[in-house]
Design a protein around this motif. Structure first.
Motif, PDB file in Angstrom:
ATOM      1  N   UNK A 262       0.933  -1.057   0.018  1.00 29.70           N
ATOM      2  CA  UNK A 262      -0.098  -0.069   0.094  1.00 29.70           C
ATOM      3  C   UNK A 262       0.819   1.332   0.177  1.00 29.70           C
ATOM      4  N   UNK A 263       1.864   1.301   0.606  1.00 22.61           N
ATOM      5  CA  UNK A 263       2.859   2.278   0.669  1.00 22.61           C
ATOM      6  C   UNK A 263       3.472   2.692  -0.793  1.00 22.61           C
ATOM      7  N   UNK A 264       3.961   1.775  -1.372  1.00 20.88           N
ATOM      8  CA  UNK A 264       4.517   1.827  -2.619  1.00 20.88           C
ATOM      9  C   UNK A 264       3.368   2.219  -3.584  1.00 20.88           C
ATOM     10  N   UNK A 265       2.387   1.488  -3.561  1.00 19.56           N
ATOM     11  CA  UNK A 265       1.317   1.746  -4.777  1.00 19.56           C
ATOM     12  C   UNK A 265       0.801   2.967  -4.741  1.00 19.56           C
ATOM     13  N   UNK A 266       0.739   3.827  -3.765  1.00 14.61           N
ATOM     14  CA  UNK A 266       0.212   5.246  -3.580  1.00 14.61           C
ATOM     15  C   UNK A 266       1.054   6.140  -4.639  1.00 14.61           C
TER      16      UNK A 266
ATOM     17  N   UNK B 298      -2.570  -7.180 -13.634  1.00 10.13           N
ATOM     18  CA  UNK B 298      -1.873  -7.800 -12.378  1.00 10.13           C
ATOM     19  C   UNK B 298      -1.719  -6.410 -11.564  1.00 10.13           C
ATOM     20  N   UNK B 299      -1.360  -5.311 -12.106  1.00 10.11           N
ATOM     21  CA  UNK B 299      -1.179  -4.160 -11.361  1.00 10.11           C
ATOM     22  C   UNK B 299      -2.599  -3.312 -11.022  1.00 10.11           C
ATOM     23  N   UNK B 300      -3.327  -3.380 -12.078  1.00 11.11           N
ATOM     24  CA  UNK B 300      -4.945  -2.619 -12.068  1.00 11.11           C
ATOM     25  C   UNK B 300      -5.711  -3.397 -11.179  1.00 11.11           C
TER      26      UNK B 300
ATOM     27  N   UNK C 125       5.968  -0.285 -10.478  1.00  5.75           N
ATOM     28  CA  UNK C 125       4.858  -1.064 -10.570  1.00  5.75           C
ATOM     29  C   UNK C 125       4.936  -2.517 -10.522  1.00  5.75           C
ATOM     30  N   UNK C 126       6.006  -3.082 -11.058  1.00 12.94           N
ATOM     31  CA  UNK C 126       6.134  -4.535 -10.693  1.00 12.94           C
ATOM     32  C   UNK C 126       5.985  -5.054  -9.305  1.00 12.94           C
ATOM     33  N   UNK C 127       6.606  -4.221  -8.458  1.00 15.49           N
ATOM     34  CA  UNK C 127       6.686  -4.647  -6.984  1.00 15.49           C
ATOM     35  C   UNK C 127       5.285  -4.443  -6.674  1.00 15.49           C
ATOM     36  N   UNK C 128       4.338  -3.633  -6.906  1.00 21.43           N
ATOM     37  CA  UNK C 128       3.135  -3.298  -6.432  1.00 21.43           C
ATOM     38  C   UNK C 128       1.971  -4.231  -7.298  1.00 21.43           C
TER      39      UNK C 128
END
Length: 486
Positions: A109-113, A222-224, A373-376
């Motif tokens: 969640x921290x990375x995705x923002x 997968x990201x979305x 993006x890949x990590x999230x």
């Protein structure tokens, strides 16, 4: 509806306000998924990796994530508390596994923002006529993060209204583009029907087989199509959560997957010169301008900006609720500080500030958007797998509930979800293009294990911190029984 004085299962008093109805819960899940954000951020990657034909990975990912949403719907109905997988795994397995699930969720969640806000940055830069340099984009992202934090802390009503409104702007924007762009390209004679062949046009820049390139294109879906569980993370702010949250999650994946795929088809058949569009920093914007003109394109882009901004807003809110949930059980750093609720808005203000600061650090210290993006994409897949595996081992011991239930289909759906997640994780880690993503994800997972053993394991085993499962008898079984009136 729970009253503020009502006690929740697990010695949790009702501190957050229950104001969200079904539509608002759906808005949370739908806004977090935000097909606008995911497609604007990743469409260029798909074009350069697999070509327009790469969009056919989208419906495959949609089916896989819908299966996950069905299982999460059951869990959300059984344990309707903030913290979602942290709460679920703690009761399904043990508090140590629950803590690790919470760690993975927080990191994601921290990375995705900031990655969401990166989808916003090139659109804003283009509308303002700024050069889309890495420095300019980073500045826009940081400014957006600060604004989202301020709204989450001081403008709770504004945040809710903006998030609800974003559902309409997303639907109007995406459906509007589908209808108008489709009409212009297909019906108005600006292009011939041969453009339909675009959706079958493939590109292989990696030098390997096209199958590998096609699978890489799954990154976009997968990201979305994740984050629908944000509705479960806000369960303690939702009226009749055990019924409304499962509906919200499942419906959000179904609509996002269906509308998103139609949008991708229309956009892809609208590509004129593939080389020119692929090389653009914002390929979707270029396609819209080339067919609709600057004025109409700007209108749609403004609607997209609202949707993407709301996606980041609700993602930040979800991250802060997870930090709050773990701090409430004293299994987070400086728990007494991060579990504090603001008097004005009844939100975890300190937790929101933490998410802001860590988000800014992610922007400053990452030189690759693809890496973020890949990590999230892989981290939620790992989290989903941990959660569903623990649920699979516990299923036969669970009592019947009057919330959402898969009934006789539960075992089959669970098995399908596990197979899909293993396949998805392999796609997102094994290819050489994603080796760095796999390394980053592995480091974060190992770091979580180290943090747990150094700082929290002893306290959890001694019963000084964490959920009092044995003492309170708040297992998943009793949780299901005690939440019938929520």
């Amino acid at each position: 509806m729970s009253k503020p004085s009502q006690e929740l299962t697990g010695n949790y008093s009702q501190e957050l306000k229950r104001t969200m109805k079904l539509f608002s819960s759906f808005a949370v899940a739908f806004s977090f998924i935000s097909i606008t954000t995911g497609i604007f951020t990743n469409y260029g990657f798909v074009l350069n990796t697999a070509g327009p034909a790469g969009i056919w990975m989208w419906p495959i990912v949609t089916i896989g994530h819908l299966i996950i949403a069905l299982i999460f719907g059951e869990l959300a109905g059984r344990i309707p508390f903030s913290g979602y997988s942290y709460q679920w795994v703690s009761r399904l397995a043990n508090r140590g596994m629950g803590w690790f699930a919470g760690w993975v969720a927080i990191v994601f969640l921290i990375i995705v923002v900031p990655t969401i806000d990166y989808g916003l940055a090139p659109i804003i830069a283009q509308l303002l006529g700024w050069e889309a340099s890495p420095q300019i984009l980073a500045l826009i992202v940081v400014a957006t993060l600060v604004l989202q934090a301020l709204i989450n802390i001081f403008g709770v009503r504004l945040a809710t209204r903006l998030n609800d409104t974003a559902v309409y702007t997303e639907v109007v924007g995406i459906v509007g583009i589908i209808v108008i762009l489709g009409a212009v390209v297909i019906l108005a004679g600006k292009a011939d029907w041969s453009m339909l062949s675009n959706v079958g046009q493939s590109v292989t820049n990696s030098g390997g087989s096209y199958l590998g390139a096609f699978l890489l294109a799954g990154l976009m879906g997968s990201y979305t199509l994740v984050g629908f569980e944000a509705a479960a993370n806000l369960s303690e702010e939702t009226i009749d959560a055990k019924k409304n949250v499962p509906k919200a999650m499942i419906l959000s994946v179904m609509l996002s997957g269906g509308i998103g795929f139609i949008f991708l088809v229309v956009i892809s058949i609208s590509i004129g010169n593939l080389d020119v569009i692929s090389s653009s920093g914002s390929p979707l914007s270029e396609i819209l301008k080339s067919h609709l003109g600057s004025v109409v394109a700007v209108i749609f882009l403004v609607l997209c900006i609202i949707s993407i901004f709301a996606c980041g807003l609700i993602s930040m809110a979800s991250a802060s609720r997870l930090v709050y949930a773990m701090s409430r059980d004293n299994v987070f750093f400086a728990s007494a500080f991060f579990r504090k609720i603001t008097k004005r808005g009844s939100v975890p203000g300190n937790a929101i500030v933490l998410v802001l600061v860590l988000g800014i650090l992610a922007v400053l210290f990452s030189d690759s958007l693809t890496l973020l993006v890949g990590a999230t994409a892989v981290l939620p897949a790992v989290l989903y797998l941990i959660t569903i595996l623990t649920y699979a081992f516990k299923q036969k011991h669970l009592p019947k509930v009057d919330s959402f239930s898969l009934g006789k289909w539960r075992k089959s759906v669970t098995a399908a979800a596990i197979i899909w997640l293993i396949f998805e994780i392999c796609i997102l880690t094994i290819p050489s293009d994603f080796n760095k993503v796999a390394i980053v994800a592995a480091i974060l997972l190992v770091l979580g294990a180290v943090v747990y053993f150094l700082f929290f394991r002893k306290g959890i085993l001694e019963g000084r911190i964490g959920m009092k499962l044995e003492e309170d008898k708040t297992s998943i079984v009793t949780s299901s029984q005690q939440t019938k009136n929520m």
